[in-house]
Design an enzyme around this catalytic site. Structure first.
Site, PDB file in Angstrom:
ATOM      1  N   CYS A 259       8.871   9.397  16.180  1.00  0.00           N
ATOM      2  CA  CYS A 259       8.994  10.861  16.103  1.00  0.00           C
ATOM      3  C   CYS A 259       9.283  11.488  17.456  1.00  0.00           C
ATOM      4  O   CYS A 259       9.767  12.617  17.539  1.00  0.00           O
ATOM      5  CB  CYS A 259       7.724  11.450  15.506  1.00  0.00           C
ATOM      6  SG  CYS A 259       7.478  10.883  13.812  1.00  0.00           S
TER       7      CYS A 259
ATOM      8  N   GLY B  86     -11.699  -6.676  -6.296  1.00  0.00           N
ATOM      9  CA  GLY B  86     -11.518  -6.329  -7.704  1.00  0.00           C
ATOM     10  C   GLY B  86     -11.089  -4.900  -7.943  1.00  0.00           C
ATOM     11  O   GLY B  86     -11.097  -4.418  -9.073  1.00  0.00           O
TER      12      GLY B  86
ATOM     13  N   ASP C 190      -7.356  -2.307   4.180  1.00  0.00           N
ATOM     14  CA  ASP C 190      -6.046  -2.921   4.467  1.00  0.00           C
ATOM     15  C   ASP C 190      -5.114  -2.596   3.311  1.00  0.00           C
ATOM     16  O   ASP C 190      -5.573  -2.472   2.150  1.00  0.00           O
ATOM     17  CB  ASP C 190      -6.175  -4.447   4.577  1.00  0.00           C
ATOM     18  CG  ASP C 190      -6.051  -5.108   3.210  1.00  0.00           C
ATOM     19  OD1 ASP C 190      -7.088  -5.202   2.510  1.00  0.00           O
ATOM     20  OD2 ASP C 190      -4.909  -5.486   2.837  1.00  0.00           O
TER      21      ASP C 190
ATOM     22  N   CYS D 125       3.827  14.602  14.514  1.00  0.00           N
ATOM     23  CA  CYS D 125       3.501  13.238  14.921  1.00  0.00           C
ATOM     24  C   CYS D 125       4.000  12.981  16.336  1.00  0.00           C
ATOM     25  O   CYS D 125       5.075  13.433  16.720  1.00  0.00           O
ATOM     26  CB  CYS D 125       4.152  12.237  13.955  1.00  0.00           C
ATOM     27  SG  CYS D 125       3.785  10.517  14.347  1.00  0.00           S
TER      28      CYS D 125
ATOM     29  N   GLN E 131     -17.597  -8.551  -6.655  1.00  0.00           N
ATOM     30  CA  GLN E 131     -16.739  -8.359  -7.800  1.00  0.00           C
ATOM     31  C   GLN E 131     -17.513  -7.590  -8.886  1.00  0.00           C
ATOM     32  O   GLN E 131     -18.422  -6.827  -8.552  1.00  0.00           O
ATOM     33  CB  GLN E 131     -16.217  -9.713  -8.323  1.00  0.00           C
ATOM     34  CG  GLN E 131     -15.256 -10.422  -7.357  1.00  0.00           C
ATOM     35  CD  GLN E 131     -13.935  -9.687  -7.184  1.00  0.00           C
ATOM     36  OE1 GLN E 131     -13.601  -8.757  -7.919  1.00  0.00           O
ATOM     37  NE2 GLN E 131     -13.178 -10.089  -6.161  1.00  0.00           N
TER      38      GLN E 131
ATOM     39  N   CYS F  80       4.289   9.814  17.593  1.00  0.00           N
ATOM     40  CA  CYS F  80       4.572   8.382  17.726  1.00  0.00           C
ATOM     41  C   CYS F  80       5.940   8.143  18.357  1.00  0.00           C
ATOM     42  O   CYS F  80       6.764   9.052  18.501  1.00  0.00           O
ATOM     43  CB  CYS F  80       4.473   7.702  16.368  1.00  0.00           C
ATOM     44  SG  CYS F  80       5.972   7.750  15.355  1.00  0.00           S
TER      45      CYS F  80
ATOM     46  N   PHE G 261      -6.947 -13.902  -4.423  1.00  0.00           N
ATOM     47  CA  PHE G 261      -6.124 -12.823  -4.988  1.00  0.00           C
ATOM     48  C   PHE G 261      -4.649 -13.204  -4.994  1.00  0.00           C
ATOM     49  O   PHE G 261      -3.936 -12.996  -5.969  1.00  0.00           O
ATOM     50  CB  PHE G 261      -6.318 -11.563  -4.141  1.00  0.00           C
ATOM     51  CG  PHE G 261      -5.558 -10.370  -4.643  1.00  0.00           C
ATOM     52  CD1 PHE G 261      -4.324 -10.038  -4.087  1.00  0.00           C
ATOM     53  CD2 PHE G 261      -6.059  -9.579  -5.661  1.00  0.00           C
ATOM     54  CE1 PHE G 261      -3.619  -8.932  -4.543  1.00  0.00           C
ATOM     55  CE2 PHE G 261      -5.356  -8.476  -6.115  1.00  0.00           C
ATOM     56  CZ  PHE G 261      -4.139  -8.151  -5.560  1.00  0.00           C
TER      57      PHE G 261
ATOM     58  N   ASP H 225      -7.496 -13.064   4.570  1.00  0.00           N
ATOM     59  CA  ASP H 225      -7.939 -13.066   3.188  1.00  0.00           C
ATOM     60  C   ASP H 225      -7.961 -14.523   2.733  1.00  0.00           C
ATOM     61  O   ASP H 225      -7.307 -15.377   3.328  1.00  0.00           O
ATOM     62  CB  ASP H 225      -6.993 -12.218   2.316  1.00  0.00           C
ATOM     63  CG  ASP H 225      -7.635 -11.887   0.964  1.00  0.00           C
ATOM     64  OD1 ASP H 225      -7.038 -11.119   0.193  1.00  0.00           O
ATOM     65  OD2 ASP H 225      -8.751 -12.403   0.696  1.00  0.00           O
TER      66      ASP H 225
ATOM     67  N   HIS I  60       6.340   4.315  12.365  1.00  0.00           N
ATOM     68  CA  HIS I  60       5.748   5.628  12.059  1.00  0.00           C
ATOM     69  C   HIS I  60       4.666   5.530  10.983  1.00  0.00           C
ATOM     70  O   HIS I  60       3.571   6.097  11.126  1.00  0.00           O
ATOM     71  CB  HIS I  60       6.827   6.629  11.613  1.00  0.00           C
ATOM     72  CG  HIS I  60       6.205   7.861  11.030  1.00  0.00           C
ATOM     73  ND1 HIS I  60       5.669   8.881  11.810  1.00  0.00           N
ATOM     74  CD2 HIS I  60       5.945   8.195   9.745  1.00  0.00           C
ATOM     75  CE1 HIS I  60       5.118   9.792  11.031  1.00  0.00           C
ATOM     76  NE2 HIS I  60       5.265   9.411   9.767  1.00  0.00           N
TER      77      HIS I  60
HETATM   78  C1  2YW Z   1       4.161  -0.168  -2.195  1.00  0.00           C
HETATM   79  O1  2YW Z   1       2.802  -0.586  -2.307  1.00  0.00           O
HETATM   80  C2  2YW Z   1       2.603  -1.866  -2.745  1.00  0.00           C
HETATM   81  O2  2YW Z   1       3.510  -2.634  -2.909  1.00  0.00           O
HETATM   82  C3  2YW Z   1       1.225  -2.269  -3.020  1.00  0.00           C
HETATM   83  C4  2YW Z   1       0.977  -3.559  -3.528  1.00  0.00           C
HETATM   84  C5  2YW Z   1      -0.332  -3.931  -3.840  1.00  0.00           C
HETATM   85  C6  2YW Z   1      -1.366  -3.013  -3.634  1.00  0.00           C
HETATM   86  C7  2YW Z   1      -2.741  -3.331  -4.069  1.00  0.00           C
HETATM   87  C8  2YW Z   1      -3.412  -4.383  -3.278  1.00  0.00           C
HETATM   88  N1  2YW Z   1      -4.705  -4.439  -3.940  1.00  0.00           N
HETATM   89  C9  2YW Z   1      -5.586  -5.406  -3.682  1.00  0.00           C
HETATM   90  N2  2YW Z   1      -5.429  -6.339  -2.715  1.00  0.00           N
HETATM   91  C10 2YW Z   1      -6.525  -7.150  -2.875  1.00  0.00           C
HETATM   92  C11 2YW Z   1      -6.896  -8.324  -2.209  1.00  0.00           C
HETATM   93  C12 2YW Z   1      -8.044  -9.009  -2.628  1.00  0.00           C
HETATM   94  N3  2YW Z   1      -8.383 -10.185  -2.017  1.00  0.00           N
HETATM   95  C13 2YW Z   1      -9.450 -10.887  -2.467  1.00  0.00           C
HETATM   96  N4  2YW Z   1      -9.777 -12.060  -1.868  1.00  0.00           N
HETATM   97  N5  2YW Z   1     -10.224 -10.454  -3.511  1.00  0.00           N
HETATM   98  C14 2YW Z   1      -9.973  -9.288  -4.136  1.00  0.00           C
HETATM   99  O3  2YW Z   1     -10.702  -8.919  -5.090  1.00  0.00           O
HETATM  100  C15 2YW Z   1      -8.828  -8.507  -3.704  1.00  0.00           C
HETATM  101  C16 2YW Z   1      -8.485  -7.319  -4.352  1.00  0.00           C
HETATM  102  C17 2YW Z   1      -7.325  -6.653  -3.932  1.00  0.00           C
HETATM  103  N6  2YW Z   1      -6.708  -5.556  -4.398  1.00  0.00           N
HETATM  104  C18 2YW Z   1      -1.140  -1.747  -3.122  1.00  0.00           C
HETATM  105  C19 2YW Z   1       0.172  -1.376  -2.805  1.00  0.00           C
HETATM  106 ZN    ZN Z   2       5.722   9.441  13.805  1.00  0.00          ZN
END
Ligand code: 2YW
Ligand code: ZN
Length: 373
Positions: A310, A217, A267, A305, A190, A307, A97, A93, A336
């Site tokens: 498991c 976004g 991701d 599962c 975006q 894995c 962000f 990335d 897991h």
């Molecule tokens: C326990 O779960 C968590 O802690 C947790 C934390 C963050 C996210 C959300 C992540 N969301 C997200 N990642 C991102 C990465 C991004 N990178 C770029 N360059 N531009 C973007 O516009 C962008 C938008 C995103 N939205 C989801 C889960």
């Molecule tokens: Zn498993």
């Protein structure tokens, strides 16, 4: 060409498709989930374990590696693949962000972003050119354009200005792309939650002809139905002959719903992050293994599962390790959770091949305890 998309099968009932993304470090079967390895490691997992669960690609972060250990050190180590001993594809990335989600004291200008390191307060600067230089040094197979991810919610005018600047920044990334034959540069669409801005952003970026497109976004706190709505009108604006990557997503249901709408790559830190506090994803829904009711449960985390976790350890044992703050417990829940999402994507690919993806969604949501929204 650094990255080539091969369409294998278009689903008849939805926008979903099975494909292959060919890169210099191997093939990614899509729809694909990418384990997140922010600081050049997927936390507590070895490359061999990631291969055992058949992860095809992992994600790492420009922002974090720029701050520590520095992209020049990674470059002198021979690049990120040799530095972390991962010889399959890597996507990085671009840092936009992360600057906003992690650093203090930031100032955005047309030129770029001035900010302070969240580690030691150092004054730093990221821009399209610097982000491209860092990713060039890291040697990732897929680089992301430097963009701004507007906060949610945000004023229409702010999103409009920001999205137009992201298109100008994408052009500057293209111009400073040093090795287009070795590394593919994906642009990031975006536009917030506004249809006109999303379509304009997609038109701006597809006119510059990138080898792949991300939808940014999103997954920024908006309700899920709103994310799906944005996908409904944004994905069709992207070329079917190139990979589409939904950034920061996500939960099992969001992966299935995104695949149905034609997204190819995902991701999210979710599986690795919740594993560290003992929350696991199982075929019967979420299971918090620290719960006292598992103290004498000698069955596997998930009976459905196959894995490593498991197949070899019980809920009672994993609960004991987590309660005793034994790192091996986190390794077992992480293994897991990652296997669960990678397996889910294998099942989604098979369902698309068999023309039964929507039925798969209904039965998966039923067993996982989700109601069809
Ligand atoms: C326990 O779960 C968590 O802690 C947790 C934390 C963050 C996210 C959300 C992540 N969301 C997200 N990642 C991102 C990465 C991004 N990178 C770029 N360059 N531009 C973007 O516009 C962008 C938008 C995103 N939205 C989801 C889960
Ligand atoms: Zn498993």
């Amino acid at each position: 060409m650094a990255v080539k998309y091969e369409l294998i099968k278009q689903c008849k009932q939805s926008g979903a498709r099975v494909g292959r993304v060919h890169t210099p470090h191997g093939v990614i079967e899509t729809p694909a989930f990418m384990p997140v390895g922010t600081q050049a490691t997927v936390k507590t997992m070895s490359p061999e374990e990631l291969k055992a669960m058949d992860a095809h690609i992992i994600l790492s972060n420009t922002y974090h590696l720029f701050l520590r250990p520095g992209h020049d050190i990674v470059k002198r180590a021979g690049g990120l693949h040799s530095f972390m001993n991962w010889d399959r594809p890597i996507l990085t990335d671009s840092g936009g962000f992360q600057v906003f989600s992690l650093s203090e004291m930031r100032k955005i200008t047309e030129e770029g972003v001035n900010f302070r390191s969240h580690l030691n307060g150092d004054k730093l600067f990221l821009s399209p050119e610097v982000a491209m230089e860092i990713q060039n040094a890291l040697g990732s197979d897929i680089m992301m354009a430097f963009d701004e991810c507007p906060p949610y919610p945000a004023e229409y005018q702010y999103v409009k200005q920001s999205t137009e600047r992201t298109s100008r920044w994408a052009e500057r990334c293209l111009k400073s792309h040093a090795r287009p034959h070795d590394q593919a540069l994906f642009a990031i669409v975006q536009g917030g939650m506004h249809k006109d801005l999303r379509i304009q952003s997609a038109k701006d970026l597809t006119s510059m002809d990138f080898p792949g497109y991300a939808i940014g976004g999103l997954s920024v706190g908006e309700p899920k139905h709103l994310m799906y709505e944005v996908l409904d009108y944004t994905v069709p604006e992207l070329p079917a002959t190139k990979p589409r990557y939904l950034m920061g997503v996500g939960s099992p249901d969001a992966l299935v719903e995104g695949a149905i709408r034609g997204v190819d790559m995902f991701d999210c830190v979710l599986p690795t992050r919740i594993a560290r506090n003992g929350t696991t994803m199982t075929s019967q829904g979420r299971l918090v293994i620290r719960n006292a009711k598992y103290a004498e449960d000698f069955g596997p985390l998930d009976p459905n599962c196959t894995c490593y976790t498991c197949s070899n350890y019980s809920r009672a044992y994993i609960r004991h390790l987590l309660k005793a703050d034994e790192t091996f417990g986190i390794r077992l829940t992480t293994y897991h959770n990652l296997h669960f999402l990678l397996q889910l994507m294998r099942d989604v690919r098979q369902a698309i091949m068999d023309d039964r993806l929507l039925d798969f969604r209904d039965s998966f949501f039923e067993s996982y305890g989700l109601h069809n929204n």
